[in-house]
Every structure is written in C-alpha cells, then in structure tokens.
Design a protein around this motif. Structure first.
Motif, PDB file in Angstrom:
ATOM      1  N   ARG A   1      -4.610 -13.822  -4.603  1.00  0.00           N
ATOM      2  CA  ARG A   1      -4.495 -13.649  -6.053  1.00  0.00           C
ATOM      3  C   ARG A   1      -3.879 -14.870  -6.726  1.00  0.00           C
ATOM      4  NH1 ARG A   1      -5.917  -9.693  -8.948  1.00  0.00           N
ATOM      5  NH2 ARG A   1      -5.016  -9.106 -10.934  1.00  0.00           N
ATOM      6  N   SER A   2      -3.008 -15.567  -6.013  1.00  0.00           N
ATOM      7  CA  SER A   2      -2.341 -16.734  -6.596  1.00  0.00           C
ATOM      8  C   SER A   2      -3.290 -17.903  -6.812  1.00  0.00           C
ATOM      9  CB  SER A   2      -1.168 -17.166  -5.712  1.00  0.00           C
ATOM     10  OG  SER A   2      -0.158 -16.165  -5.693  1.00  0.00           O
ATOM     11  N   ASN A   3      -4.526 -17.789  -6.312  1.00  0.00           N
ATOM     12  CA  ASN A   3      -5.528 -18.819  -6.610  1.00  0.00           C
ATOM     13  C   ASN A   3      -5.980 -18.779  -8.063  1.00  0.00           C
ATOM     14  OD1 ASN A   3      -6.315 -20.327  -4.063  1.00  0.00           O
ATOM     15  ND2 ASN A   3      -6.467 -18.215  -3.339  1.00  0.00           N
ATOM     16  N   HIS A   4      -5.707 -17.667  -8.770  1.00  0.00           N
ATOM     17  CA  HIS A   4      -6.153 -17.536 -10.159  1.00  0.00           C
ATOM     18  C   HIS A   4      -5.152 -18.234 -11.092  1.00  0.00           C
ATOM     19  CE1 HIS A   4      -9.421 -14.841  -9.129  1.00  0.00           C
ATOM     20  NE2 HIS A   4      -8.593 -14.111  -8.420  1.00  0.00           N
ATOM     21  N   ARG A   5      -5.011 -19.530 -10.927  1.00  0.00           N
ATOM     22  CA  ARG A   5      -3.979 -20.266 -11.662  1.00  0.00           C
ATOM     23  C   ARG A   5      -4.266 -20.346 -13.154  1.00  0.00           C
ATOM     24  NH1 ARG A   5      -2.458 -25.453  -7.770  1.00  0.00           N
ATOM     25  NH2 ARG A   5      -2.291 -24.285  -5.812  1.00  0.00           N
ATOM     26  N   SER A   6      -5.525 -20.429 -13.523  1.00  0.00           N
ATOM     27  CA  SER A   6      -5.834 -20.550 -14.953  1.00  0.00           C
ATOM     28  C   SER A   6      -5.414 -19.305 -15.720  1.00  0.00           C
ATOM     29  CB  SER A   6      -7.334 -20.800 -15.148  1.00  0.00           C
ATOM     30  OG  SER A   6      -8.094 -19.673 -14.764  1.00  0.00           O
ATOM     31  N   GLN A   7      -5.210 -18.190 -15.014  1.00  0.00           N
ATOM     32  CA  GLN A   7      -4.798 -16.949 -15.657  1.00  0.00           C
ATOM     33  C   GLN A   7      -3.324 -16.636 -15.441  1.00  0.00           C
ATOM     34  OE1 GLN A   7      -7.420 -15.462 -17.558  1.00  0.00           O
ATOM     35  NE2 GLN A   7      -8.002 -17.535 -16.951  1.00  0.00           N
ATOM     36  N   GLY A   8      -2.609 -17.529 -14.743  1.00  0.00           N
ATOM     37  CA  GLY A   8      -1.190 -17.302 -14.508  1.00  0.00           C
ATOM     38  C   GLY A   8      -0.928 -16.100 -13.627  1.00  0.00           C
ATOM     39  N   PHE A   9      -1.703 -15.959 -12.529  1.00  0.00           N
ATOM     40  CA  PHE A   9      -1.581 -14.785 -11.677  1.00  0.00           C
ATOM     41  C   PHE A   9      -0.906 -15.088 -10.346  1.00  0.00           C
ATOM     42  CE2 PHE A   9      -5.085 -11.848 -13.564  1.00  0.00           C
ATOM     43  CZ  PHE A   9      -4.224 -11.554 -14.606  1.00  0.00           C
ATOM     44  N   GLY A  10       0.024 -16.020 -10.348  1.00  0.00           N
ATOM     45  CA  GLY A  10       0.810 -16.228  -9.149  1.00  0.00           C
ATOM     46  C   GLY A  10       1.515 -14.940  -8.760  1.00  0.00           C
ATOM     47  N   SER A  11       1.409 -14.553  -7.480  1.00  0.00           N
ATOM     48  CA  SER A  11       1.882 -13.238  -7.051  1.00  0.00           C
ATOM     49  C   SER A  11       2.876 -13.347  -5.904  1.00  0.00           C
ATOM     50  CB  SER A  11       0.695 -12.376  -6.593  1.00  0.00           C
ATOM     51  OG  SER A  11      -0.241 -12.215  -7.634  1.00  0.00           O
TER      52      SER A  11
ATOM     53  N   ASN B   1     -31.455 -36.325 -21.591  1.00  0.00           N
ATOM     54  CA  ASN B   1     -30.667 -35.785 -22.712  1.00  0.00           C
ATOM     55  C   ASN B   1     -29.387 -35.122 -22.208  1.00  0.00           C
ATOM     56  OD1 ASN B   1     -31.804 -33.578 -21.448  1.00  0.00           O
ATOM     57  ND2 ASN B   1     -32.470 -32.566 -23.330  1.00  0.00           N
ATOM     58  N   LYS B   2     -28.711 -35.774 -21.260  1.00  0.00           N
ATOM     59  CA  LYS B   2     -27.536 -35.187 -20.636  1.00  0.00           C
ATOM     60  C   LYS B   2     -26.276 -35.987 -20.943  1.00  0.00           C
ATOM     61  CE  LYS B   2     -29.998 -32.038 -18.573  1.00  0.00           C
ATOM     62  NZ  LYS B   2     -29.968 -30.639 -19.064  1.00  0.00           N
ATOM     63  N   SER B   3     -25.186 -35.235 -21.095  1.00  0.00           N
ATOM     64  CA  SER B   3     -23.858 -35.831 -21.199  1.00  0.00           C
ATOM     65  C   SER B   3     -23.144 -35.609 -19.868  1.00  0.00           C
ATOM     66  CB  SER B   3     -23.077 -35.211 -22.354  1.00  0.00           C
ATOM     67  OG  SER B   3     -22.867 -33.821 -22.125  1.00  0.00           O
ATOM     68  N   LEU B   4     -21.894 -36.007 -19.798  1.00  0.00           N
ATOM     69  CA  LEU B   4     -21.132 -35.899 -18.557  1.00  0.00           C
ATOM     70  C   LEU B   4     -19.837 -35.154 -18.819  1.00  0.00           C
ATOM     71  CD1 LEU B   4     -20.431 -36.721 -15.593  1.00  0.00           C
ATOM     72  CD2 LEU B   4     -19.472 -38.837 -16.552  1.00  0.00           C
ATOM     73  N   ARG B   5     -19.506 -34.205 -17.930  1.00  0.00           N
ATOM     74  CA  ARG B   5     -18.226 -33.517 -18.004  1.00  0.00           C
ATOM     75  C   ARG B   5     -17.692 -33.342 -16.588  1.00  0.00           C
ATOM     76  NH1 ARG B   5     -15.008 -30.562 -21.828  1.00  0.00           N
ATOM     77  NH2 ARG B   5     -13.048 -30.384 -20.686  1.00  0.00           N
ATOM     78  N   VAL B   6     -16.458 -33.754 -16.362  1.00  0.00           N
ATOM     79  CA  VAL B   6     -15.812 -33.624 -15.055  1.00  0.00           C
ATOM     80  C   VAL B   6     -14.561 -32.773 -15.221  1.00  0.00           C
ATOM     81  CG1 VAL B   6     -14.731 -34.822 -13.129  1.00  0.00           C
ATOM     82  CG2 VAL B   6     -16.690 -35.860 -14.306  1.00  0.00           C
ATOM     83  N   ILE B   7     -14.427 -31.750 -14.395  1.00  0.00           N
ATOM     84  CA  ILE B   7     -13.248 -30.887 -14.393  1.00  0.00           C
ATOM     85  C   ILE B   7     -12.513 -31.122 -13.078  1.00  0.00           C
ATOM     86  CG2 ILE B   7     -12.415 -28.506 -14.483  1.00  0.00           C
ATOM     87  CD1 ILE B   7     -14.987 -27.796 -15.980  1.00  0.00           C
ATOM     88  N   ASP B   8     -11.309 -31.593 -13.169  1.00  0.00           N
ATOM     89  CA  ASP B   8     -10.583 -32.021 -11.971  1.00  0.00           C
ATOM     90  C   ASP B   8      -9.191 -31.401 -11.947  1.00  0.00           C
ATOM     91  OD1 ASP B   8      -9.647 -33.265  -9.737  1.00  0.00           O
ATOM     92  OD2 ASP B   8      -9.802 -35.313 -10.484  1.00  0.00           O
ATOM     93  N   TYR B   9      -9.018 -30.378 -11.134  1.00  0.00           N
ATOM     94  CA  TYR B   9      -7.713 -29.775 -10.873  1.00  0.00           C
ATOM     95  C   TYR B   9      -7.483 -29.757  -9.367  1.00  0.00           C
ATOM     96  CZ  TYR B   9      -7.674 -28.057 -15.709  1.00  0.00           C
ATOM     97  OH  TYR B   9      -7.681 -27.967 -17.084  1.00  0.00           O
ATOM     98  N   GLU B  10      -6.234 -29.873  -8.969  1.00  0.00           N
ATOM     99  CA  GLU B  10      -5.935 -29.988  -7.554  1.00  0.00           C
ATOM    100  C   GLU B  10      -6.306 -28.741  -6.760  1.00  0.00           C
ATOM    101  OE1 GLU B  10      -2.015 -31.230  -6.609  1.00  0.00           O
ATOM    102  OE2 GLU B  10      -2.131 -33.110  -7.703  1.00  0.00           O
ATOM    103  N   HIS B  11      -6.296 -27.566  -7.410  1.00  0.00           N
ATOM    104  CA  HIS B  11      -6.470 -26.333  -6.641  1.00  0.00           C
ATOM    105  C   HIS B  11      -7.924 -25.921  -6.461  1.00  0.00           C
ATOM    106  CE1 HIS B  11      -6.834 -24.873 -10.732  1.00  0.00           C
ATOM    107  NE2 HIS B  11      -7.103 -23.644 -10.320  1.00  0.00           N
ATOM    108  N   ILE B  12      -8.866 -26.657  -7.056  1.00  0.00           N
ATOM    109  CA  ILE B  12     -10.280 -26.356  -6.876  1.00  0.00           C
ATOM    110  C   ILE B  12     -11.028 -27.660  -6.622  1.00  0.00           C
ATOM    111  CG2 ILE B  12     -10.221 -24.291  -8.337  1.00  0.00           C
ATOM    112  CD1 ILE B  12     -11.510 -25.978 -10.563  1.00  0.00           C
ATOM    113  N   PRO B  13     -12.228 -27.597  -6.035  1.00  0.00           N
ATOM    114  CA  PRO B  13     -13.037 -28.808  -5.893  1.00  0.00           C
ATOM    115  C   PRO B  13     -13.379 -29.397  -7.254  1.00  0.00           C
ATOM    116  CG  PRO B  13     -13.912 -27.029  -4.542  1.00  0.00           C
ATOM    117  CD  PRO B  13     -12.874 -26.418  -5.417  1.00  0.00           C
TER     118      PRO B  13
END
Length: 811
Positions: A245-255, A573-585
């Motif tokens: 459950r603590s993997n759900h960091r974006s929701q603040g669900f550290g357990s 017709n594409k742009s670029l978006r990179v999401i980089d957090y340590e806890h996910i790929p």
C-alpha cells in the motif's frame, strides 16, 4: 464442471519481473514458495474502482498463503484523484498511479487489470458514473477480464449502495455482479467468444469493511483470519500489505506494518452460497487435472527434497516434471521460472542508449550468467533469437555478447492514450489490449535456454540501464520516439482580449541531422507569425526553441493551436512529456502537439504575487501567463522575510495538510493580512490538518463538494468587491468548467465571513461553503474549495476572472 476445469489453462501465480526492471533472481525461500504453489490451482478476482481501493492484505494472503492465482481489476487508473507528489493531473496522474499499482502488485503477488473507464473525478452515485462511462462498454470490459482470467471466486471491495461512499465504488460492485452473470451467458458480448470461452465463477462476495466511520462487518458473516505469518518470507501478510500500500505515494498512503491476527468478513452476493468458507466446494488441488497422481507425487518429492543451500539440486526433477505436465493445464510459466531460478540463470538484453527514433537499428548487449557450482550435470546453452547471438553459460561465469535488433516501429505510448478520448472512457481499438495494465512487450530479447535436452523460452523486455552516483544501478524502459518532437510550454494559453502572445516551442531531436519545418495551425480568424519555422538539429538529443506570435481575431474566442513537424518527407504531430519519480520507472510519452487557446476579457489589479506551494499544482504557471509576477515562496521567506511587497499571497492546494512548518508560518501570514495584504487559501482536506485554525476567525472543513461541473451557481453577495473588482462576475463565468465545481467546502463559518456563492448537485441541498471572504485588519482573507487548480491550467475563462478578483486588493 470437471470438463470445464480440464480446459482451464492455469497461468503463473507470481510476477517475477517488471517490464522496467531486471530479471529478478529469486532467493531460496522464494523458490520454495514457488514450489509449494505448483501443487495449487484456482483463482480469485478482486474488483473495485480505483488504484488503492483494493484490500492489499487479502490479496497478499490469497497469493502467498493460499497460493491461488490472484488478480485485482481496477475499473479506472485513478486519473481524477489528487496528487501529493507533483503537479501532474488527469491522464498523467493516471499514468503515475498505474505504475504505483504495478509496484504494489509486485509486492503482494497479485496481477493487475484495468477497464477503459476514465476516472473523471468524484461521483456521488452510480447512475452518474454509468452515464459518463457508458455502462455497456465498461461492463463488456469486466466480462472480458473475467472470461480471460477465469476466477473461481469474485470479490468486490464495495457494496452497491451509498455505503460505498463514491459513485465509482458502488458502480464497481454493480458491474461486478452483472458481469458475474454475463460472463457465463453466450448471448452477452458474443464478439468476445472468438477469443475466449464463457466463464461461470462459483460465487461472488462482498468483502465488508470497517473504515471511514462505517462498519459493515458482522460476526455472522463469512470470515477469514488473514493475519498469518509466513516464515519463508519473514513477514506477516499485514506487513506485506503495508509495503504494498505504501507504493501509492501520490495519494499519501504510506502505511504502518500490521502484525497478528486480522479477520476479513464477507457477504454472499450471487452464485452458489458458502456455508463456512468463501472457498466452500472448490478444490484447489491438482485433482482438478485428470490423471494427476504422478504429478502430485513428483511435486511433493521436489518440495520435500529441496535444498535451500543449493537449489540447483532440484533442477533434474523439475525438468522431469516439465516433461510430465507437457500438454496439460498447469502452471507452465511458473515451472519454467523456477527451473531458471534454481539453476541461478540471469539473462538480459540491454540497449546502449535510452531513446531511439522510429525504425532506427538498436545496438544491444546480450548478457547472462548461471550461478551454479561446478559439477552441475547439464550444459546450459543460450540462443537469443532476435540477434542470433549464441553462447554457453559455464558455472558462475558472466557472459556478454554484442548484437543488434531492428528498430521499433511503434511509438512508446501507453496504449490507452494513443487516441483522443471523451470524458468517460479511453479509446482502445484492439480487444487483446483491453484489461492490460501496460503495453504488450514490443522490443524484447527472446532467449532459448537449453538445459540438457530441454529448451525453455524466456522473453524479456529490452531495457536500458545506467549508474547514478547516488542511487547506484538504475533501469528504465527503452523509448521509441518520433524523429523530432515539438513541445509547447503550456497545455492552455489564455489571451487577454486581442493582445498577441509569444508561444515558445521546444524542438527536440531523437536522431542525428534532423532538419525540417514546423507549422502552427490556429483557430479561424486568428493570426500566427511566422506561419512556419525552419529548424536544424545536428545531433541526437539536441534541442532548439522556436517561437510563434499568435494574435486572436475574428469572431472565434477559442480553440486550439496544433503543431505539425515535417522531417524526412514525413509529418509528425507529437510533443514530449517525461515523468520521473524515484519510486516508479521513468514514464515517457508523446502527447499530441497541441494546446487549448482562449480569448477572455480580463482586467488585472496588483502585480506581485507570492505563492506558497502545497501538494503541487500548476496555478503559479497560470498566473504568470496572464501577466503576474509570481514569486515561489519558501517557508524561511515567510517566517523570516518581509511580505509587505506582495499584492497577494496564495497558498497551494492542501498546504495545511502537507507542510509541517505551517504552524510557524501562520502567525506571519495573519500579520500580513492584518497589515493590508490579501491571503487566499486554496482547498485542504479536513483530515489530517496541521493547524486547527486556518483563517483569522473559526470555520470547519467538511466533505461537501459539488461534482457536476455544470451545476448551477448562485451569486449570494453580488456587491462584494470580490465579485465586481476588477471584473464583474456573472453566472456566465461558470460556463465550461471541467471535472467539478469544488470540494471540501467550509461549514460552521464565523459570522464575520461572507459566503459569496451557492451551488449544489442535482437532487441535493444548496451548499454555500465553496468560497468565503473576511476583512481582517486592513486586509482580506479568502478561503476557497473551488477547484481552481483544475480550471486555470485548463484555460477556463470565468475561473481566471474570479481568481483575479479574489487576489485583488481594495479599490
């Protein structure tokens, strides 16, 4: 029933690696756990609405204690939730939560599935949910997952009524029950039957609960104590659940880890009733496989003789078992993984770069090792089919060979985001992809592992890895990109009247010697200068910023600007978006190169705004876009600095929930208001709050919200300066809002506050706590539950006009 079970193909119980990670080498205890699982059949599917809805302790218990195949079907990817770690919203947040959910499944041992449903935000009843989702479409997806997964038991997290607390929650229970029946009916969604068979689960149950002040459990319900301790893993299922459950960091669900007994309760919903146990009448042994006595005996021998100090001793009998179960419904993938693990075999195909343009050949390293002792009775030989690289694996010798593979023909793009979609659901054309958590593996290594006379085929995703000086060796997915991307700085641009705006575009090359032209398409009657721009990028990875001047005109007040990039005779017709957090790929995607444009009638008052970030939002960028000088404040600047130079200070969403120093900042903020400043506090949830008194006078935060974005808004105090200066606010300013009006409204406000607006969802009483103001000393305090954090980045005109008024001082 016996005939149906004979046809059942039993899949792997445990996911042994992530697509973004290395091939996992199981330790001796995990191998033993897997050996025990070979003697178990059957499956359970858990169904709810969002990431983090699932009962992770129950999933861990089912997967690792009962050792049945366990799945979680989340109807949505959580796109409409809140984000406590960054400013990503909507689909980008859904992408983060998908990866958090996959990390949770790698921890608790279950598998993960989704439907096409989009989380459009809070819903108060299932009728609203079904109307927006298109109930029939999402029901078809649930039926598809059931027919593919073939569960013996289906379990829902929520009931079908208001006790579920959310329209998506109750909707998930309704869909689960209806799908339980429909999956067994050949007349329901017959187009699926070209690929799967009908499936009738034994029963469906509701996993009752006691949380959120709502206790739906009772001692006369079916019960399971899932608080057992697993000595092989060295953890109880409560501890595993907390880690999951603590993997759900974006929701603040550290357990916190829970230890000791823990009882789960269940109520029958449909199907064959159970008297004592939710698995009554279900045989999870290999007796479900005809003529299995010899197989069971051999598995028992292997497990009994297993030597944790040298798992390779089990390989001979595991290979014998592999021959014995050939052609039978069995956990073939699990068996193969256990053979490779027992032989200490690790394999990898590594790209030499992290990104490649479409169809560009990819140089790779094919690597392997067999960590076995000398004297191992079999020769281990490797053939990688895509590179034609072959080599032997002598005991404990690392082997690395170079090769190349054909370039990727498909962009790295989450399959559910490949096409534009409506509010309710994503567009997925391929039935084979529905239900999948991620894209099917595209670029991969296909390893033929020959151990003696047996050949095990192992497919592994192509990966890229590098070494970080702080974090060590890191893995990330290989990205297949357009030759050139064009990315605008905002997803919505707001124009004040017919004033021109300079729009910058960042061009990025994913190949050497990329040159071409970028063209901007704009609404009819508007002007763009120049109409097209040439670019030249010499090296892969080079970037260049080009700019267009866009001027509104004609009778069209809004639309979109779309970029087309011509390079090498092709248009992209594409742009670029990179999401980089340590806890996910690392997540890389290529959205359409377009942005909303909106012309509004907007007057400004004041210039310099201090912004005190909370959980993360894009409001500061939105304010800068319309001409404000926005200063990102730190806690130290608030506590120790001079705030008198700011025309207004705005706190980011949930500041009073997430910032531990808010108690120290609050006296200074109140003094700022008293001395003549304007303080605007954006929404916070009612628990937990770091500070009891957010404003100069008392009020409470409720859970009241208005979820219908088109709900009628009544102006309560039309003469208040917040509604007349510098912009005259009318009911028209509440047109074209997105997702919701607001959330966590104020209640029990001191009489010194003035409520400015009243609003309500259909069938509910009016709520006047969305926006309150109070004069305090020489200044003004504003608290709002209105979801400006969604409206401003989306370019909603009326939201801009109202926000500007709220942060404007006295006339």
């Amino acid at each position: 029933m016996k005939f149906r079970l004979y046809l059942l193909v039993i899949s792997v119980v445990l996911p042994f690696f992530s697509k973004a990670q290395m091939m996992q080498q199981l330790n001796a205890a995990e191998i033993k756990q897997g050996l025990q699982a070979l003697n178990v059949t059957g499956s359970v599917l858990y169904i709810a609405a969002h990431p983090d809805d699932e009962n992770t302790r129950l999933l861990a218990y089912l997967a690792k204690e009962k050792k049945v195949r366990t799945g979680y079907l989340s109807l949505t990817r959580g796109d409409g939730g809140q984000n406590l770690i960054g400013n990503e919203q909507a689909e980008l947040l859904g992408l983060i939560r998908t990866q958090e959910l996959l990390a949770a499944r790698r921890t608790d041992g279950a598998e993960q599935f989704f439907t096409r449903a989009n989380d459009f935000g809070f819903s108060k009843n299932p009728e609203e949910s079904f109307k927006i989702w298109d109930k029939s479409k999402i029901l078809a997806d649930v039926v598809w997952v059931i027919r593919k997964f073939q569960p013996d038991v289906i379990i829902t997290r929520f009931p079908e009524d208001s006790r579920a607390g959310h329209g998506h929650h109750s909707g998930s229970a309704i869909l689960a029950r209806e799908a339980f029946v429909a999956a067994a009916d050949p007349k329901q969604f017959p187009e699926q039957l070209a690929f799967v068979k009908t499936w009738k689960a034994k029963r469906i149950l509701w996993n009752t609960f006691n949380f959120g002040g709502n206790n739906t459990t009772s001692e006369d319900q079916l019960k399971i104590d899932i608080g057992a301790y697993n000595p092989l893993l060295g953890k109880s299922y409560g501890e595993i659940a907390a880690e999951s459950r603590s993997n759900h960091r974006s929701q603040g669900f550290g357990s916190a880890r829970q230890r000791g007994g823990s009882v789960e309760y269940f109520i029958p919903v449909a199907g064959e009733k159970a008297a004592k146990d939710i698995f009554d009448g279900i045989d999870f042994s290999l007796n479900r496989i005809p003529a299995s006595a010899t197989i069971q005996q051999l598995i028992t021998e292997i497990s009994t003789e297993y030597d944790a100090a040298d798992p390779s001793k089990s390989v001979a009998k595991l290979l014998k078992l592999r021959t014995l179960v050939k052609g039978k419904p069995f956990k073939h993938d699990l068996l193969d993984d256990l053979i490779l693990a027992s032989a200490g075999i690790w394999l990898e195909m590594q790209a030499t770069n992290s990104t490649y343009a479409l169809s560009t050949p990819i140089n790779v390293k094919v690597q392997g090792i067999a960590r076995i002792k000398s004297g191992f009775p079999y020769t281990i030989a490797i053939e990688e089919k895509n590179t034609n690289v072959t080599f032997n694996l002598p005991p404990n010798q690392f082997v690395s060979k170079e090769g190349s593979i054909q370039g990727g023909k498909n962009l790295t793009q989450p399959y559910w985001l490949e096409k534009e979609h409506a509010q309710g659901s994503f567009v997925v054309d391929s039935l084979s992809k529905i239900g999948l958590a991620e894209n099917p593996i595209d670029l991969s290594g296909i390893f033929n592992v020959k151990i003696g006379d047996d050949v095990i085929v192992k497919r592994l995703p192509l990966i890229y890895k590098y070494t970080d000086q702080v974090r060590g060796e890191l893995y990330q997915p290989v990205v297949i990109a357009p030759p050139v991307t064009a990315t605008m700085s905002e997803k919505a641009f707001v124009f004040n009247g017919n004033e021109s705006k300079l729009i910058s575009v960042r061009m990025k090359s994913f190949k050497d010697n990329a040159s071409g032209v970028v063209h901007a398409a704009i609404p009819s009657g508007w002007k763009v200068s120049p109409e097209k721009l040439e670019f030249k990028l010499n090296k892969k990875g080079d970037e260049q910023v080009v700019s267009f001047t866009v001027t509104p005109g004609g009778n069209v007040t809004g639309g979109k600007i779309a970029l087309n990039v011509a390079v090498d005779g092709q248009t992209y017709n594409k742009s670029l978006r990179v999401i980089d957090y340590e806890h996910i790929p690392v997540q890389t995607l290529f959205p359409f190169a377009e942005a909303k444009v909106e012309k509004i009638d907007l007057k400004l008052a004041g210039k310099r705004i201090g912004y005190l970030a909370g959980a993360g939002d894009l409001v500061p960028e939105s304010l800068k876009q319309i001409g404000y000088d926005v200063v990102d404040l730190t806690e130290s600047q608030v506590i120790n600095g001079d705030l008198s130079g700011f025309d207004a200070i705005v706190t980011g969403v949930r500041l009073y929930n997430v910032n531990e120093q808010v108690k120290s900042m609050q006296p200074k903020l109140m003094k700022y208001v008293e001395n003549g400043g304007v303080l605007m506090v954006q929404y916070n949830v009612n628990s937990p709050l770091r500070l009891d008194n957010i404003g100069p006078y008392p009020f409470k935060l409720s859970r009241d919200r208005v979820t219908e974005e088109d709900a009628k808004v009544k102006i309560l105090a039309p003469s208040d300066r917040a509604l007349v200066y510098p912009n005259k606010i009318t009911e028209k300013d509440f047109d074209d809002w997105i997702q919701e009006r607001g959330l966590y409204f104020v209640t029990d406000a001191d009489q010194k506050y003035t409520s400015l607006l009243s609003m309500n969802d259909q069938g509910e009483s009016a709520k006047d706590g969305s926006l309150i103001v109070a004069d305090y000393g020489k200044g003004r305090f504003v608290y709002t539950g209105i979801s400006f954090f969604r409206q401003l980045p989306a370019g909603v005109p009326g939201a801009y006009r109202l926000f500007v008024n709220l942060i404007s001082g006295k006339k």
